[in-house]
Design a protein around this motif. Structure first.
Motif, PDB file in Angstrom:
ATOM      1  N   ASN A  43      20.756   5.530  -4.819  1.00 29.07           N
ATOM      2  CA  ASN A  43      21.113   4.681  -3.690  1.00 29.07           C
ATOM      3  C   ASN A  43      19.980   3.683  -3.489  1.00 29.07           C
ATOM      4  O   ASN A  43      18.929   4.016  -2.947  1.00 29.07           O
ATOM      5  N   SER A  45      19.639   1.240  -1.552  1.00 29.98           N
ATOM      6  CA  SER A  45      19.301   0.860  -0.176  1.00 29.98           C
ATOM      7  C   SER A  45      18.321   1.841   0.458  1.00 29.98           C
ATOM      8  O   SER A  45      17.833   1.604   1.568  1.00 29.98           O
ATOM      9  N   SER A  46      18.005   2.917  -0.265  1.00 30.98           N
ATOM     10  CA  SER A  46      17.015   3.875   0.237  1.00 30.98           C
ATOM     11  C   SER A  46      15.657   3.619  -0.410  1.00 30.98           C
ATOM     12  O   SER A  46      15.573   3.089  -1.531  1.00 30.98           O
ATOM     13  N   GLY A  49      15.358   5.729  -3.633  1.00 35.15           N
ATOM     14  CA  GLY A  49      16.109   5.172  -4.745  1.00 35.15           C
ATOM     15  C   GLY A  49      15.433   3.951  -5.337  1.00 35.15           C
ATOM     16  O   GLY A  49      15.402   3.766  -6.561  1.00 35.15           O
ATOM     17  N   HIS A  90      23.607   1.144 -10.976  1.00 36.77           N
ATOM     18  CA  HIS A  90      24.579   1.365  -9.909  1.00 36.77           C
ATOM     19  C   HIS A  90      23.867   1.065  -8.593  1.00 36.77           C
ATOM     20  O   HIS A  90      22.718   1.459  -8.410  1.00 36.77           O
ATOM     21  N   HIS A  92      24.651   2.266  -5.699  1.00 36.28           N
ATOM     22  CA  HIS A  92      24.670   3.422  -4.804  1.00 36.28           C
ATOM     23  C   HIS A  92      25.156   4.644  -5.571  1.00 36.28           C
ATOM     24  O   HIS A  92      25.650   4.543  -6.699  1.00 36.28           O
ATOM     25  N   ASN A  93      25.009   5.783  -4.966  1.00 36.42           N
ATOM     26  CA  ASN A  93      25.405   7.051  -5.589  1.00 36.42           C
ATOM     27  C   ASN A  93      26.560   7.700  -4.830  1.00 36.42           C
ATOM     28  O   ASN A  93      26.660   8.918  -4.748  1.00 36.42           O
ATOM     29  N   ILE A  95      27.073   7.159  -1.609  1.00 38.55           N
ATOM     30  CA  ILE A  95      26.751   6.977  -0.190  1.00 38.55           C
ATOM     31  C   ILE A  95      26.844   5.488   0.134  1.00 38.55           C
ATOM     32  O   ILE A  95      26.243   4.668  -0.563  1.00 38.55           O
ATOM     33  N   PRO A  97      25.971   1.992   1.031  1.00 32.84           N
ATOM     34  CA  PRO A  97      24.631   1.423   1.176  1.00 32.84           C
ATOM     35  C   PRO A  97      24.468   0.644   2.468  1.00 32.84           C
ATOM     36  O   PRO A  97      25.439   0.150   3.037  1.00 32.84           O
ATOM     37  N   GLU A  98      23.228   0.542   2.922  1.00 31.74           N
ATOM     38  CA  GLU A  98      22.894  -0.361   4.027  1.00 31.74           C
ATOM     39  C   GLU A  98      22.718  -1.742   3.415  1.00 31.74           C
ATOM     40  O   GLU A  98      21.767  -1.976   2.673  1.00 31.74           O
ATOM     41  N   LEU A 102      19.871  -3.038   0.975  1.00 33.21           N
ATOM     42  CA  LEU A 102      20.251  -3.120  -0.428  1.00 33.21           C
ATOM     43  C   LEU A 102      19.793  -4.443  -1.033  1.00 33.21           C
ATOM     44  O   LEU A 102      19.188  -4.484  -2.109  1.00 33.21           O
ATOM     45  N   SER A 130      30.823  -0.693  -4.406  1.00 34.13           N
ATOM     46  CA  SER A 130      30.767  -1.431  -5.671  1.00 34.13           C
ATOM     47  C   SER A 130      32.099  -1.512  -6.397  1.00 34.13           C
ATOM     48  O   SER A 130      32.171  -2.086  -7.484  1.00 34.13           O
TER      49      SER A 130
END
Length: 233
Positions: A43, A45-46, A49, A90, A92-93, A95, A97-98, A102, A130
């Motif tokens: 992810n 956006s984290s 990640g 990718h 996100h995973n 979850i 994303p913000e 992101l 996505s």
């Protein structure tokens, strides 16, 4: 082919067989001609990640340098150049994303990757944020990166429109029949793929990765693509 046994770079090896009509050889291992990798699913956006993705870009850069140095030593009369160096990611995973985070995080990853001579390519997915091609387009436009278009992640009826939308930013394409319950299905023939392949070639997008898990399916599909390319007008 992506290795089944763990290796130092197992989590970033590309998955399948590279295909390009301009190459005079096709191989199922990363070669001196193509450096292609698939990042771990994170992810972005984290913070976690993003840090892992930056680390992955570093792995790719180190791998390229070590491979080029080895090839230069083995081939002293040949100056080895990196013709294709890309990392498919990718966003996100699974979850959601913000979005603002992101964009901020991916932009930093892209800038770092440029310093390392690695091209970042965002992949369209089957589900979530996505899976909407307009979301992908907005992200790559804002972050100055490219697209890995996955044909199997796109419904048959939407494939041509997706190529048209992505065309300017497509760097490479994942080619196989379809994804069903997480499994990539090899084409029995190119009847369903030919329209989208024609459209890709109209845009001169001929750098493809046959994204299948076993060598026999990869080779069979590559052979069909070779015959198709030879007949393409």
């Amino acid at each position: 082919m992506r290795n089944k046994e763990p290796t130092e770079y197992n989590h970033i090896n590309d998955w399948g067989l590279h295909f390009n009509p301009n190459f005079d050889k096709y191989t199922n291992v990363v070669s001196s001609d193509i450096y292609g990798f698939h990042a771990p699913i994170l992810n972005i956006s984290s913070k976690e990640g993003t840090n892992k993705m930056l680390e992955t870009v570093g792995y790719v850069s180190d791998y390229i340098k070590s491979t080029q140095n080895k090839n230069n030593k083995d081939n002293k009369n040949t100056k080895n150049k990196n013709k294709e160096a890309y990392l498919t990611v990718h966003l996100h995973n699974g979850i959601p994303p913000e979005y603002d985070k992101l964009l901020e995080n991916l932009s930093s990853i892209v800038e770092y990757a440029k310093e390392k001579n690695v091209k970042i390519c965002v992949e369209n997915l089957r589900k979530g944020f996505s899976s909407n091609p307009y979301n992908i387009l907005k992200v790559v436009e804002n972050c100055d990166c490219n697209i890995t278009m996955d044909i199997g992640h796109t419904k048959y009826e939407n494939r041509l429109d997706t190529v048209d939308l992505f065309a300017e930013y497509i760097h490479n394409v994942h080619v196989y029949e379809n994804e069903v319950e997480g499994k990539h299905i090899a084409p029995k023939n190119l009847d369903n793929l030919k329209p989208v392949l024609d459209r890709l070639l109209n845009y001169k997008k001929d750098f493809w990765l046959v994204e299948l898990m076993d060598n026999t399916s990869c080779q069979n599909t590559k052979n069909m693509l070779t015959n198709y390319i030879m007949k393409y007008d």
